[in-house]
Every structure is written in structure tokens, then in C-alpha cells.
Design an enzyme around this catalytic site. Sequence first.
Site, PDB file in Angstrom:
ATOM      1  CG  HIS A 265      89.858 -36.716 -52.845  1.00 35.92           C
ATOM      2  ND1 HIS A 265      90.584 -36.502 -51.719  1.00 35.92           N
ATOM      3  CD2 HIS A 265      88.707 -37.287 -52.194  1.00 35.92           C
ATOM      4  CE1 HIS A 265      89.910 -36.804 -50.772  1.00 35.92           C
ATOM      5  NE2 HIS A 265      88.565 -36.922 -50.774  1.00 35.92           N
ATOM      6  CD  GLU A 266      85.148 -38.007 -54.178  1.00 34.49           C
ATOM      7  OE1 GLU A 266      85.066 -39.163 -53.712  1.00 34.49           O
ATOM      8  OE2 GLU A 266      85.407 -36.983 -53.504  1.00 34.49           O
TER       9      GLU A 266
END
Lengths: 503, 503
Positions: A265-266
Site C-alpha cells: 500500500h505505502e
Amino acid sequence: MDKITRLKEILEKNRAYQHAMTILSWDLETEAPVNAAVSISKTLGTLSELSYLTLVNDEVKDIVYGLNFDELNEIDKKLVLNLKKDIFDKMSKIPVDVYSKYSELSTISTQKWGEAKRSNNLEVYAPYLEEIIRYNKEFIKYRGYNGHPYNLLLSDYENELTVEIVDEFFKNIKDELTPFIKEVITKKREELKDIKARFLSKSYPIDKQKKLSKEISEILRFDYNSGVIKESEHPFTTNTSNKDVRITTHYYENDPLSAIYSTIHETGHALYEQQILNVYQDNFLGGGVSMGIHESQSRIFENMFCKNDSFTKSLYNLMDKYFGMDITLDEFKLLLNEVNASLIRVEADELTYPIHVMIRYELEKEIFSDLERKENAEDIAKKWADKYEEYLSVRPMTYSEGILQDVHWSQGSFGYFSSYALGSAYSAQIYNAMEKDIDISKELENNEFSNINSWLKEKLHQYGSFKDPKDLILNATGEEFSPKYYVDYLKNKFSKIYEVEVK
Amino acid sequence: MDKITRLKEILEKNRAYQHAMTILSWDLETEAPVNAAVSISKTLGTLSELSYLTLVNDEVKDIVYGLNFDELNEIDKKLVLNLKKDIFDKMSKIPVDVYSKYSELSTISTQKWGEAKRSNNLEVYAPYLEEIIRYNKEFIKYRGYNGHPYNLLLSDYENELTVEIVDEFFKNIKDELTPFIKEVITKKREELKDIKARFLSKSYPIDKQKKLSKEISEILRFDYNSGVIKESEHPFTTNTSNKDVRITTHYYENDPLSAIYSTIHETGHALYEQQILNVYQDNFLGGGVSMGIHESQSRIFENMFCKNDSFTKSLYNLMDKYFGMDITLDEFKLLLNEVNASLIRVEADELTYPIHVMIRYELEKEIFSDLERKENAEDIAKKWADKYEEYLSVRPMTYSEGILQDVHWSQGSFGYFSSYALGSAYSAQIYNAMEKDIDISKELENNEFSNINSWLKEKLHQYGSFKDPKDLILNATGEEFSPKYYVDYLKNKFSKIYEVEVK
């Protein structure tokens, strides 16, 4: 010196102050000793005052409003428009002493929130939350607004967003998805319970998880020469330029999927920042354009690419190499797409996720509907619990799994959450467009992200803050934003997995 | 607002800017991605210019020189004296644009030094070193000096230090220690060779080394609520207040003693900072008073406490628990006190250490004897090698083990090295005084540092920059500084270990 050159000289000073503030905050979140918090918050207060005074003054105002707009190139035009919006329609309306006090308060408040969450004690944080809300109501009054007062906060995170648009968006979600979710969560319960029991009972050494996370971020083509991956209580991304993008993750010994998917995600956020062109970065148009677009990039990686059957197969093999897998590939795929009526947003599955966001949206909209009313943290916590019961049939039994779960409010980030749901919706539309140009499944089967990343760079990432969200979506997908792709995508995907008929 | 209150308001702003610069530098040294270096150096340049302008201006000057000195309390008196010395005798003499350019240069120069050292390539760094020297010669001219121009740089690190004092100090070292060292290094060679072969051929897993380093720092009573331990290429200590003190260490898989003793050394620095009283910290007299006193605290822990027979026994047991030891306790003690004519200062033993410092002192004194001469990095490197050959009978065969080994010059820290030798000499005198109050061996046998630390706090640490080095030494030891304790200590200790007669 001509006006635009002088303006950029001033903005360069401000860049330095913002740079220092970003690194101080990063430090506070990731490694500063507890006793340093007070002094860091003071320093952030001083620097934010300095930044304010650097931008909000007659010289900058005279330049910005005195420039011959027609003589500027396209980049400088956009820069000036952004300054008008961010500084003179927003920042300059708030008195400097209020601005700086608020900056100090929000740092301390975030500390108090952490303390409260760890000890499940709303009381230590309640006065800070109430004060942060009070400040934000004051800010809306200082700045002025059209229609619902909350519009102002929404549009801070996504240009031109209003309660009308978001109401409509969530009405769609509620009507289309709520009954669908209710059906899905009755399916394959025993099977999932059994898979989880086997998967989660094992120990996954943190050292190995770290190596695996690094390997995955490299597959995704995170650039370590322009980035850092570190640990923090809650995963996040921060950046000081396209050459310095930092992400964090958090490791749990019994649940390697948490760190893996938060890293993915990051990394999605990070790739957006790293792929911005220098010409925008160097002209103060670096940084993703909005929270919604940003979230579309983290979610397209997390859900659409990396929970895709083609990718999960190679992830399964990777995990088998690192830890040895006691569940089959099919079980792993089902586990990754488990749907649950749960309490914690950041752990929510793809399908119920927008419901979590909707709850926060409804609460915030209510809070900011009356700018004169003093809010009470305990009351909000109760409404929070009621809404979870209403929409997801679960009720938090502690503050930590209720109102205290998210950091955002402690930082004064009201209006932020909606962009999470909007981002997911953007990502479905973007994925749909990308599929016309690229055989995505084939790329993912080969762990190959170069074509995918190049497409994203060309269509979205490169522009930084040069193009507005609306134009970007049009540019990338050939049409205006439409939430239908999102609802279709969710129904299509989960009806297959859970063998539920789509109505 | 009275003058002293206004002055402190200005100093508080400056504290914030310095705080940001310290954390940015820490970040650069410990984790920033390589591509971030240019932007960090720009930000440091902007902040140092801001700091300069905050302190060097007519308002501050008027306050500092317009105060009624007699009406001030003792703390404010000392504060004003320090400001006169640091700002108006030093900083204000250098034009702001020169000051800020130099600050940017020294950040880049440190990066180039790292690159040069890693690749053993003096060329990439030479122009930066030459430029840094040129700036420092200019600074001396701007500031003015008495006697030898180098006096000015010496006294930046240790108040009132002059080439006369340091010449005399090193003459003593040279006369007393050089023949003694020549004899010692012929002894127990085979025995040491055999011990090292066994000790260094083993693998000491880095994870375990980290845990051990943490355990040792806890024994020494490093306060993790007010401090951080991390990794960097070269161990160092930095701090933003007594509540935020950061140290680094570096782990080598085959040599656990390197990390252990650098952790101990830096913990010594850290304890000094952590034990400063709030009343000084909060009145801008926080921070150790001088590099010499600082080094006395790191070295008293590294050498006098932690290479003491009483402590090494428990260290041996600890290491045995972590790694299993293949050498005996007596062999371990000898290994810890191995004396070698070596090339690298930071790896040098306690006895030859001052010779390494003396070589740097002689080179710097020569460089700054003529402020008009342009220096050549290649020439300095050759002189460096010649001096090692002359004093220690060894000659560096690469730049990395010669002139490139230390970071200091790349940061413009000329005059710094002497304080290392002075610090060692202070520590011998301090240890001698402490022994009259405390049975040090008994404390160390029990891994007990609370009495030792309390003594150091009472006599030295608490004062921060409130007392000058001279007064501190007098306060702690009851007499003025005398190098005889140092020479006596070294001769006494090493004559016993190596069975050499003291002449």
C-alpha cells in the site's frame, strides 16, 4: 530580479522550512525518544509560524496578484493559481498566532492520542480532540464557506469536493453494497475459520518478514536511492521531494500479511511521488495532487495488482520460500479476500472498507454542521459505536477499537477520510483503463511492474500537482470520474469468490 | 518586556532552528536516501543563514551590550558572556552569505569524503577539502587572532587553548611515551597473535551484538526515554537537549568488540548530556561545555571503567552468554589492552592513541600557520604518511587508511582533534579524584554505575555550559589540570600488563 524569480526565491525558503518540519515529524513518529516530544512540538510550532510568515505577507501578495498572468508559462500559471488557493484563500485568513498555536496543539494531541489508544483511555485525549475540533470550526469561520460548512474541509483534500457529491457517492455504496455484503459475510465461514486457524497459529520471524517486505518493494520497483522503508506504530508515507520518499510498515509476528500489504500500500503512494518529473518538483509543483488520487495509487497496488490471482500465486511461492506455507494456494487466495464485518478500518477487507469510511464521513459531516456547538468526545464515541452497529452489526467494546483507532482527528485531518473511499473508486476506473493498453495479468504473473509503472507515470504520476484530480482522471481514463467502475468491480470480484449471485 | 526576557525569546527561536538542523544532520548520517543529500544540504544552508540572522543583528547586540550586568543572576550572566564570545567575537565577524555558503559546502563535502573513502579516491574529495581549508583561513582573518592563527581554532573547541599549551602537552607525551611504546610493542606478540586468531575467526551474529550493546548501555544507565541508539558508518553522539541524546554504533560480524566499545564510548558522551540539569538546559546553557570535557567522559567510560579488570570480568561473562567464548578471561583482558603501532585512530589502543592525535595536531598547525598559502590535498596526504612513518613506523598504503580515515576535516572541524588527547588526560585526573570518594573497582565488579554516575553528575555533568572547562576540572578534582596523571596512568597500567620496567 523579475517577480516570478523573486517569488520562487521565497518559495525555496519555504521549501526548506517544510522540509525540516517533515523530517522532524518523521523523526517523531519513527524514533524520537518519548521525552523529546515537547521540544519537537515547540520546534514545529516555531517553524510553522515561520513558514506562515514567509508566505502570508504583502510582498508575496503583491507578486501573486501583480503578475501579468498571460506572460507566464503553463507551469508558472499553475503555481500561481495554487498559491492563490492555498495561501490567500486559506492560510492568510487565519491569524498567525492562532496558526502557530494550533500547530503545537496538534503535535501534542497526536502524542496524547497514542497514549489514549495504548491504554484504552479516552479521557487523556478527549480535551485535545475537543480543542482540535473547536479550532477547525474557527478556521471554517475565518475562511468562509459555501453551502455546508464541511465542504471547505472536504475540498482541502480533494479540490471541489462537496457534501452533495459525497452523499451521492455513499448513497450508491449503501444501496448497492450493503445488501450484497450482508450476503457475502454468511458464506465460506467455516472454511475461512479453518484456514485462519492454520495460518495465524504459526510464528513468522520478524527478521524474515523484513527481508520479504524489502524483496516485494523491490519487485514493485520502489527506488531505494530516493526512498527509505522503516517501522512505525501505524504505516504511513511521507516525502520531502521526489528524491526522498519514506514509507513505514509494522510487523506482527503471527500475521505476516499485515506488513506485506501495508508495505505494498505505502509503496503505491511512494511510486506516485518518486515518478513525479523534476520539472514540476523543481517548480514547487511536486507532491501528489490530492489525497484521493494518492489513495487510488496505494489501493491499485494493494488490491487490484497485489490481490490479483496472477500476483498472489507468486506471492504464495515467495512466502513459501521464506516461511513454508501450511495452507494451499487456493486457501491463500481466499484468505487474502476474506470479507468480514469488523471494527478496524485499516484491517478491513476491500469490500467492507467503504462502509468504514462512510461512518467517519457521516460523523464528521454532523460535527461540522454546526460551527457554534461545543463537541463532546464521549458523545462522538457513542455515535461511532451506534453507526458500526447499524451498518456492520458489530459494536466496539473499547475506545481503542472504536473512536481511538485512527490518528487523523488528533492531527486535525477532518475531511480526509472521504478521499480514501474516493481513491478506491478512482483506482477501479484507472485499472479498467489500463487494461485496454496492457495485459495486466500477464505482467503480474511474471512479477513485472515496469510496464505498469510506466503507464502510471505517463498517465498520472509525472504531473505532480500540475494537473487537478478531475483532469488527471480524464487524462488517464478518457472519461470523467464515475463510481460505477468501483461498485461493478467489487460485485464482480466478490460474487465470484463467494459464489453469490449479483442482483 | 524586559531585555533578558526578549533575549530568551530570540534564543528560543534559534533553539528551534538548531534543533531542526541537528535532526536533519542526524537523518542525513543515519538514514536519508542518497538522492536526498543535495536537498538536505540546501535546507541546512537556509536554516543556518536563518540562525545567523536571528542572532547576529542590532537588536541582539543592543540587548547583550545594553544589559545591566550586575542586575543579572549567575545563570543569565554566564549566558550573556557566552553570547558575547560565540556570536559577537565569532559568528558576527563572518558575512552572512559566506556563512551560509560554507554551511552548504560542508554538508556536500562530507558526502564527498564518504564517497572518496569508500572508493579510496582522494581526487573526488580533494577540491572540497582544499575549499574548506580556504574558508577556514578566511574565517580566521575575519575574526582576528592572537599569536599563532591556529590558536583561534583550538580555542573554539576548548576555551583558552593555545599552541603553546598543546605543544607542551605533546612534548611531554612524545618524551615520556614514545620510547615506552617502542618497548611495549615488542612484547607478547605471539601470544596476542594466537588470541586474535581464535577470537576474530568466529562469527558474532549482528542481531546478538545489537542486543548485547543495548544490555551494556542499560548497565551504564543510558536513559532510553531521553535517548536513541542507532547505526551509522561512523559512531557519533548528537543531541538536541538533555531529553534527546542520540548515539550510533557500527557492527562488524567478526569483531564484536568494535561495537561494544564504541557503544560504551558514545554512552559516556550521552550520559554527560542526559545528566545536565534542566535549569541550565532551559536557560540556553545546556550541552557539554567543551569537546575536551566531553571526550573525558567518553574515554573515562571506554577505557578507565570498561577496560578495568573489575568490569572486563563481567563483560567476559556477558559475551560468553551471548556468543560462547573460545578464549580465557586472562586472554580476553590482554586482547582488550593490545598495543599496536597501527594506522587507524579510532581503532587505536589507549597507549598509542595520543600519537595519532599529535600527528593531526602537527598537520593542522602547519596548515594554519600561513593564511595566504593555498593547500594541496595530495601534499597533506603525503605529510600524513610521513608522520606515521616517523612516529609509529607504519605507513598508510591507501588514502582510506591515511588522510581519508576521519570525517572531521570534511566538516571543517579543524582544532577539534587536540581535544581528544586533552580529554583522555582530563579523564585520568578525574578518575584519580573519584577514587578518593568511591571504591570504583567494587562498583564495577557489581556492574553498578549509579554511584559513579551520581558522582559525575554532581562534579561535572549537571553544569552543562554553565562552568568553563578550567573551573570544572578544579571543581571535580580539587586542582588545576595537569597532564601528569595521564602519563602516569598509562605507564603504570601498561608496564604491568606488558611487564616493562618504567624508567
